[in-house]
Design a protein around this motif. Structure first.
Motif, PDB file in Angstrom:
ATOM      1  N   LYS A   2       1.244   1.380   6.911  1.00 28.45           N
ATOM      2  CA  LYS A   2      -0.001   1.462   7.340  1.00 28.45           C
ATOM      3  C   LYS A   2      -0.553   0.218   7.248  1.00 28.45           C
ATOM      4  N   MET A  66      -7.040   0.473  -0.901  1.00 29.56           N
ATOM      5  CA  MET A  66      -5.991   1.170  -0.471  1.00 29.56           C
ATOM      6  C   MET A  66      -4.739  -0.240  -0.941  1.00 29.56           C
ATOM      7  N   ARG A  69      -3.707   0.685  -4.121  1.00 28.78           N
ATOM      8  CA  ARG A  69      -3.456   1.132  -4.962  1.00 28.78           C
ATOM      9  C   ARG A  69      -1.434   1.516  -3.810  1.00 28.78           C
ATOM     10  N   ASN A  70      -1.245   0.466  -3.683  1.00 32.99           N
ATOM     11  CA  ASN A  70       0.426   0.661  -2.932  1.00 32.99           C
ATOM     12  C   ASN A  70       0.337   1.451  -1.633  1.00 32.99           C
ATOM     13  N   GLU A  71      -1.350   1.375  -0.803  1.00 32.34           N
ATOM     14  CA  GLU A  71      -1.455   2.164  -0.359  1.00 32.34           C
ATOM     15  C   GLU A  71      -1.411   1.894   1.199  1.00 32.34           C
ATOM     16  N   MET A  72      -1.053   0.681   1.349  1.00 26.61           N
ATOM     17  CA  MET A  72      -1.138  -0.058   2.311  1.00 26.61           C
ATOM     18  C   MET A  72      -0.346  -1.564   2.832  1.00 26.61           C
ATOM     19  N   ASP A  73       0.344  -1.175   3.775  1.00 24.50           N
ATOM     20  CA  ASP A  73       1.596  -1.630   4.247  1.00 24.50           C
ATOM     21  C   ASP A  73       1.189  -3.444   5.067  1.00 24.50           C
ATOM     22  N   ARG A 131       7.527   0.536  -1.870  1.00 27.07           N
ATOM     23  CA  ARG A 131       6.534   1.318  -2.261  1.00 27.07           C
ATOM     24  C   ARG A 131       7.011   1.985  -3.095  1.00 27.07           C
ATOM     25  N   GLU A 133       9.863   3.974  -1.725  1.00 27.77           N
ATOM     26  CA  GLU A 133      10.604   4.643  -1.400  1.00 27.77           C
ATOM     27  C   GLU A 133      11.404   5.193  -0.441  1.00 27.77           C
TER      28      GLU A 133
END
Length: 134
Positions: A2, A66, A69-73, A131, A133
């Protein structure tokens, strides 16, 4: 990954040119942008981009949420270093969040190109570990 694309008014043409030049790489990722910047990139590249509010109206903070919330890279934010910005505290908060959460953050074309070329070669895979993953 992201990726957020942001640019101050005097830098919008540069971020559009960057997006055109790196369209094949950017097309492989989920893109986000603040208002006008996103619209200009969409018009020039037809890349799908989730657009937020304009930076001064809260777009920087939406991207910051984001990050928190650890939703952006990755963030590419082409800043205008010669013009005072009324929402400078929001920009500094975004920089701080990126530092806290270890998000790659480019503020000029040179650094942006290095980050995008790293994506091309898969050299930012450590973000998946951050993240959780992998």
């Amino acid at each position: 990954m992201k990726i957020a694309l942001i640019a101050h008014d005097r830098m919008k043409e540069e971020i559009v040119q960057l997006a055109v030049a790196y369209k094949p790489i950017l097309a492989e990722h989920e893109l986000f942008a603040t208002g006008t910047t996103g619209q200009r990139i969409i018009e020039a590249t037809s890349l799908p981009i989730t657009r937020f509010l304009s930076g001064p109206l809260g777009g920087d903070q939406q991207i910051g949420a984001m990050v928190a919330r650890n939703e952006m890279d990755m963030i590419i934010f082409l800043r205008d270093p010669l013009t005072s910005q009324p929402h400078e505290p929001d920009i500094q908060a975004l920089v701080r969040l990126c530092d806290v959460h270890k998000i790659p953050f480019a503020t000029n074309l040179g650094t942006a190109e290095i980050l995008l070329r790293s994506l091309e070669h898969g050299e930012l895979e450590w973000r998946n570990i951050v993240r959780g993953e992998r």
